[in-house]
Scaffold this active site. Structure first.
Site, mmCIF file in Angstrom:
data_model
loop_
_atom_site.group_PDB
_atom_site.id
_atom_site.type_symbol
_atom_site.label_atom_id
_atom_site.label_comp_id
_atom_site.label_asym_id
_atom_site.label_seq_id
_atom_site.Cartn_x
_atom_site.Cartn_y
_atom_site.Cartn_z
ATOM 1 C CG ASP A 47 1.278 -22.018 50.758
ATOM 2 O OD1 ASP A 47 1.938 -23.062 50.676
ATOM 3 O OD2 ASP A 47 1.182 -21.203 49.819
ATOM 4 C CB SER A 48 1.390 -27.609 52.778
ATOM 5 O OG SER A 48 2.183 -27.394 53.930
ATOM 6 C CG ASP A 86 5.013 -21.042 52.321
ATOM 7 O OD1 ASP A 86 6.100 -20.739 51.789
ATOM 8 O OD2 ASP A 86 4.490 -22.165 52.210
ATOM 9 C CE LYS A 115 8.353 -22.559 51.465
ATOM 10 N NZ LYS A 115 7.399 -22.549 50.333
ATOM 11 C CD GLU A 117 4.512 -21.745 46.175
ATOM 12 O OE1 GLU A 117 3.936 -21.730 45.073
ATOM 13 O OE2 GLU A 117 4.111 -22.414 47.134
ATOM 14 C CD GLU A 184 6.756 -28.512 46.213
ATOM 15 O OE1 GLU A 184 6.786 -27.358 46.685
ATOM 16 O OE2 GLU A 184 5.768 -29.263 46.319
HETATM 17 O O1 KIV Z 1 3.771 -25.193 51.889
HETATM 18 C C1 KIV Z 1 4.620 -26.061 52.081
HETATM 19 O O2 KIV Z 1 4.472 -26.972 52.884
HETATM 20 C C2 KIV Z 1 5.852 -25.997 51.297
HETATM 21 C C3 KIV Z 1 6.719 -27.217 51.282
HETATM 22 C C4 KIV Z 1 6.086 -28.229 50.408
HETATM 23 C C5 KIV Z 1 8.103 -26.920 50.868
HETATM 24 O O3 KIV Z 1 6.118 -25.033 50.655
#
Ligand code: KIV
Length: 268
Positions: A47-48, A86, A115, A117, A184
């Site tokens: 989600d970056s 994500d 994924k 968080e 992270e």
């Molecule tokens: O969203 C993302 O790019 C991430 C990485 C920083 C691990 O979760």
């Protein structure tokens, strides 16, 4: 010759053999093909993308529909690499919501692993997803989706109380059925200890060289970060490389041989 696709079992076997896992974020089909052919094992649709593609200050505005859109593009470009996607902000607010959103990422986006968080409060969700056939990548340490609560992008686990919480939560995630863990921005010694203690592969970002693998945000490692690049990243386009493919290949080699991250890229 056809190449065997990477699965969570492949990554577990790599950990068992002491082979480092190479991962990068990826958001479109063109880069998916490039990264896949360069030997990147795991493509993370992070989600970056809210920050590096959409120009937001945080990952909070990103939606599941946007994640599914980019994941589907990456899925069309990949052949060998494992596709991890994500669950964005609030998508795992309840186990039921996480199940629905994970289904969307897998069915529309082609995600092979989702994924999420968060720590102990997500253990039940991880277990429910796993029971339903969804491989899960947990994410501990710095949680960018919680930036408004944390008050900034700071290293976590630097004092013993917070280090102990991360250790405990890593164990909990494994027990709940997670197949992978992203750590992270935690001190290198803590990340190495957790990587050794867990059976599942641990992929670090800003967590030192002692993890089972490394991930970076694609734009950071290509020197495309218009702001201040993170201290733990490396610009692989520097040192005279003029082609993106060369930079990706240099990253793959550096992670496999353990020369990235170096001490200078390991702040704690
Ligand atoms: O969203 C993302 O790019 C991430 C990485 C920083 C691990 O979760």
């Amino acid at each position: 010759m056809a190449v065997a696709p990477v699965s969570v079992a492949t990554l577990a076997a790599m950990k068992a053999r002491g082979e480092r896992i190479v991962s990068l974020t990826c958001y479109d089909a063109c880069f998916a093909q490039l990264l896949d052919r360069a030997g990147v094992d795991v493509l993370l649709v992070g989600d970056s993308l809210g920050m590096v593609l959409q120009g937001h200050a945080t990952t909070v505005p990103v939606t599941v529909a946007q994640m599914a859109y980019h994941a589907a593009a990456v899925a069309r470009g990949r052949e060998r690499a494992l596709l991890v996607v994500d669950l964005p902000f609030m998508a795992a607010a309840t186990p039921e919501r996480a199940l629905d959103q994970a289904a969307q990422l897998m069915q529309e986006g082609g995600a092979q692993v989702v994924k999420l968080e968060g720590g102990a409060w997500l253990a039940d969700t991880v277990q429910r997803l796993t029971e339903q056939g969804v491989p899960v990548c947990a994410h501990l340490g710095l949680l960018p989706q919680s930036v408004n609560r944390l008050g900034g992008y700071r290293f976590q686990g630097r004092d013993e109380t917070s280090a102990e919480r991360i250790r405990r939560e890593a164990q909990l995630m494994e027990e709940a059925g997670a197949s992978l863990l992203v750590l992270e921005c935690v001190p290198a010694a803590l990340a190495a200890e957790i990587s050794q203690a867990l059976q599942i592969p641990v992929i670090g970002i800003g967590a030192g060289a002692g993890c089972d693998g490394q991930v970076l945000v694609l734009h950071d490692m290509l020197g495309l970060n218009p702001g201040r690049p993170p201290r733990f990243s490396r610009d692989f386009m520097a040192a005279g490389r003029s082609a993106i493919g060369e930079a990706i290949a240099a990253y793959v080699t550096a992670v496999r041989e353990g020369s990235f991250p170096a001490a200078a890229e390991t702040p704690y």
